[in-house]
Design a protein around this motif. Structure first.
Motif, PDB file in Angstrom:
ATOM      1  N   ALA A 254       0.859  -1.193   0.000  1.00  0.00           N
ATOM      2  CA  ALA A 254       0.000   0.000   0.000  1.00  0.00           C
ATOM      3  C   ALA A 254       0.890   1.237   0.000  1.00  0.00           C
ATOM      4  O   ALA A 254       2.012   1.207   0.508  1.00  0.00           O
ATOM      5  CB  ALA A 254      -0.911   0.013   1.220  1.00  0.00           C
ATOM      6  N   VAL A 255       0.392   2.327  -0.592  1.00  0.00           N
ATOM      7  CA  VAL A 255       1.172   3.567  -0.685  1.00  0.00           C
ATOM      8  C   VAL A 255       0.277   4.771  -0.404  1.00  0.00           C
ATOM      9  O   VAL A 255      -0.847   4.867  -0.920  1.00  0.00           O
ATOM     10  CB  VAL A 255       1.820   3.727  -2.080  1.00  0.00           C
ATOM     11  N   PHE A 256       0.795   5.680   0.397  1.00  0.00           N
ATOM     12  CA  PHE A 256       0.134   6.950   0.675  1.00  0.00           C
ATOM     13  C   PHE A 256       0.913   8.052  -0.046  1.00  0.00           C
ATOM     14  O   PHE A 256       2.114   8.206   0.166  1.00  0.00           O
ATOM     15  CB  PHE A 256       0.090   7.193   2.190  1.00  0.00           C
ATOM     16  N   CYS A 257       0.233   8.809  -0.905  1.00  0.00           N
ATOM     17  CA  CYS A 257       0.875   9.869  -1.697  1.00  0.00           C
ATOM     18  C   CYS A 257       0.551  11.246  -1.147  1.00  0.00           C
ATOM     19  O   CYS A 257      -0.568  11.490  -0.679  1.00  0.00           O
ATOM     20  CB  CYS A 257       0.426   9.793  -3.154  1.00  0.00           C
ATOM     21  N   PHE A 258       1.513  12.166  -1.272  1.00  0.00           N
ATOM     22  CA  PHE A 258       1.352  13.505  -0.695  1.00  0.00           C
ATOM     23  C   PHE A 258       0.307  14.341  -1.402  1.00  0.00           C
ATOM     24  O   PHE A 258      -0.168  15.339  -0.863  1.00  0.00           O
ATOM     25  CB  PHE A 258       2.704  14.234  -0.681  1.00  0.00           C
ATOM     26  N   ASN A 259      -0.068  13.985  -2.625  1.00  0.00           N
ATOM     27  CA  ASN A 259      -1.201  14.644  -3.276  1.00  0.00           C
ATOM     28  C   ASN A 259      -1.835  13.700  -4.296  1.00  0.00           C
ATOM     29  O   ASN A 259      -1.297  12.626  -4.599  1.00  0.00           O
ATOM     30  CB  ASN A 259      -0.834  16.004  -3.884  1.00  0.00           C
ATOM     31  N   ASP A 260      -2.979  14.099  -4.802  1.00  0.00           N
ATOM     32  CA  ASP A 260      -3.745  13.223  -5.686  1.00  0.00           C
ATOM     33  C   ASP A 260      -3.082  13.013  -7.048  1.00  0.00           C
ATOM     34  O   ASP A 260      -3.185  11.924  -7.631  1.00  0.00           O
ATOM     35  CB  ASP A 260      -5.156  13.799  -5.893  1.00  0.00           C
ATOM     36  N   MET A 261      -2.434  14.052  -7.582  1.00  0.00           N
ATOM     37  CA  MET A 261      -1.801  13.889  -8.889  1.00  0.00           C
ATOM     38  C   MET A 261      -0.681  12.860  -8.826  1.00  0.00           C
ATOM     39  O   MET A 261      -0.473  12.083  -9.769  1.00  0.00           O
ATOM     40  CB  MET A 261      -1.266  15.231  -9.390  1.00  0.00           C
ATOM     41  N   ALA A 262       0.059  12.825  -7.717  1.00  0.00           N
ATOM     42  CA  ALA A 262       1.096  11.798  -7.545  1.00  0.00           C
ATOM     43  C   ALA A 262       0.442  10.414  -7.460  1.00  0.00           C
ATOM     44  O   ALA A 262       0.966   9.436  -8.023  1.00  0.00           O
ATOM     45  CB  ALA A 262       1.914  12.078  -6.295  1.00  0.00           C
ATOM     46  N   ALA A 263      -0.699  10.324  -6.792  1.00  0.00           N
ATOM     47  CA  ALA A 263      -1.419   9.050  -6.692  1.00  0.00           C
ATOM     48  C   ALA A 263      -1.884   8.588  -8.070  1.00  0.00           C
ATOM     49  O   ALA A 263      -1.802   7.395  -8.413  1.00  0.00           O
ATOM     50  CB  ALA A 263      -2.607   9.193  -5.743  1.00  0.00           C
ATOM     51  N   ILE A 264      -2.361   9.521  -8.889  1.00  0.00           N
ATOM     52  CA  ILE A 264      -2.796   9.180 -10.245  1.00  0.00           C
ATOM     53  C   ILE A 264      -1.611   8.673 -11.073  1.00  0.00           C
ATOM     54  O   ILE A 264      -1.722   7.677 -11.799  1.00  0.00           O
ATOM     55  CB  ILE A 264      -3.447  10.407 -10.917  1.00  0.00           C
TER      56      ILE A 264
END
Length: 350
Positions: A254-264
């Motif tokens: 699992a990964v937590f990203c600092f913002n949504d664009m990085a998650a995308i």
């Protein structure tokens, strides 16, 4: 051929057209209380329309001190900040105010130039998401006795502030992944140059430890450089982070990203590698931008109440735009709390 010069209509042109003095024209067009006959008023207003007169608002504002413009300085034009701006604009319209928008490109020198420009334009107040942790840029505004609200970041300057509980947001995201059955949890961030990013990392680490999970530094991906010239910057951080995690002997689940664009970006790279989200790797973003509902899978994220933050910041600014009073008021500090929005990119492990 010579360049065609179109002469702008002035109050002197209207005065000549109507056979009255320029002073009379000025009184009518500025809606002055000075007595002018109704017949003359109608004649002047009709002439202004026929001659396509455009008032000089800058000159008028300087003379009457009716300039209600405010400045807004933000680090970039991402989806997050566009939502923030909508909240600001909503309040500005109620105060009949115009916004002068400046992009600092995450550069302190550019931010300082933006502020100097706004001060030269004699704006009534400034909303700033400052990247200058020292507070020097903010102090330049305060020293000019201009109302200011610092948004988002902790800065070393005495002023009104609005912000978000980033530590709690990171904790909420990490806790959710743990509840889904994950213990190998990665974290992705841009360079740790901003206080918000440092708080996200702190919240992530603290939550792991509170749940008896040791911190694996290999699971923390920090981008090596800041680059706001590329509109895909955050998106590419996610793609590079995915490549890094997949290169590890035991990638995180699992990964937590600092913002949504990085998650995308991270999800896109995983899909290119035929890795299923959330079955093989769960992903949580941060911001709750509109795109998170439109992707496949839709993205679990932390809602920052971005519109509300813009609205709150602007409302606080306008309440402090009072001559000779802003420095005498007690400084206000407001903080919005996070909300977890669960979508398809996370699920309980089987």
């Amino acid at each position: 051929m010579g360049k065609l010069v179109v002469k702008k209509t002035t109050i002197y042109d209207i005065a000549k057209f109507c056979g009255v003095s320029p002073a009379t024209v000025s009184r009518v067009l500025s809606n002055s209380n000075y007595p002018v006959s109704e017949e003359t008023k109608k004649k002047i207003l009709h002439a202004a329309k026929v001659l396509k007169y455009i008032p000089n608002l800058i000159g008028k504002n300087l003379k009457t001190d009716q300039n209600h413009d405010i400045g807004v300085v933000i680090p970039n034009m991402s989806n997050y900040y566009s939502t923030l701006l909508r909240g600001i604009q909503d309040v500005a319209l109620k105060y009949d105010s115009q916004i002068i928008l400046c992009n600092s490109y995450r550069d302190v020198k550019v931010e300082e130039k933006n502020v100097n420009l706004l001060l030269q334009k004699q704006v009534k107040g400034i909303l700033i998401a400052s990247i200058d942790d020292s507070g020097e840029v903010l102090r330049q505004i305060i020293d000019k006795n201009v109302a200011v609200v610092a948004m988002e970041q902790d800065v070393k300057a005495e002023c009104n502030r609005t912000g978000f509980n980033f530590t709690a947001g990171a904790s909420l995201a990490t806790e959710h992944l743990i509840e889904c059955g994950h213990s190998n949890i990665g974290f992705v961030t841009a360079p740790l140059l901003r206080m918000s990013r440092k708080k996200l990392l702190a919240g992530y680490k603290l939550t792991l430890l509170e749940n008896g999970i040791s911190i694996n530094e290999d699971y923390i991906y920090v981008e090596s450089h800041e680059n706001d010239d590329d509109e895909r910057y955050d998106f590419m951080i996610g793609k590079r982070a995915a490549d890094y995690f997949l290169s590890l002997p035991t990638p995180p689940t699992a990964v937590f990203c600092f913002n949504d664009m990085a998650a995308i970006g991270l999800i896109r790279r995983l899909q290119e590698k035929r890795i299923s989200v959330p079955e093989d790797m769960a992903v949580v973003g941060f911001d709750n931008i509109p795109f998170t509902e439109m992707t496949t899978p839709s993205i679990t994220t932390i809602d920052q109440s971005t519109f509300d933050l813009g609205h709150l910041s602007a409302d606080l600014l306008f309440k402090n735009i009072v001559p000779q009073k802003q420095n005498s008021l007690a400084h206000v500090s407001m903080q919005l709390e996070p909300k977890l929005v669960i979508r398809e990119s996370t699920t309980a492990r089987k």
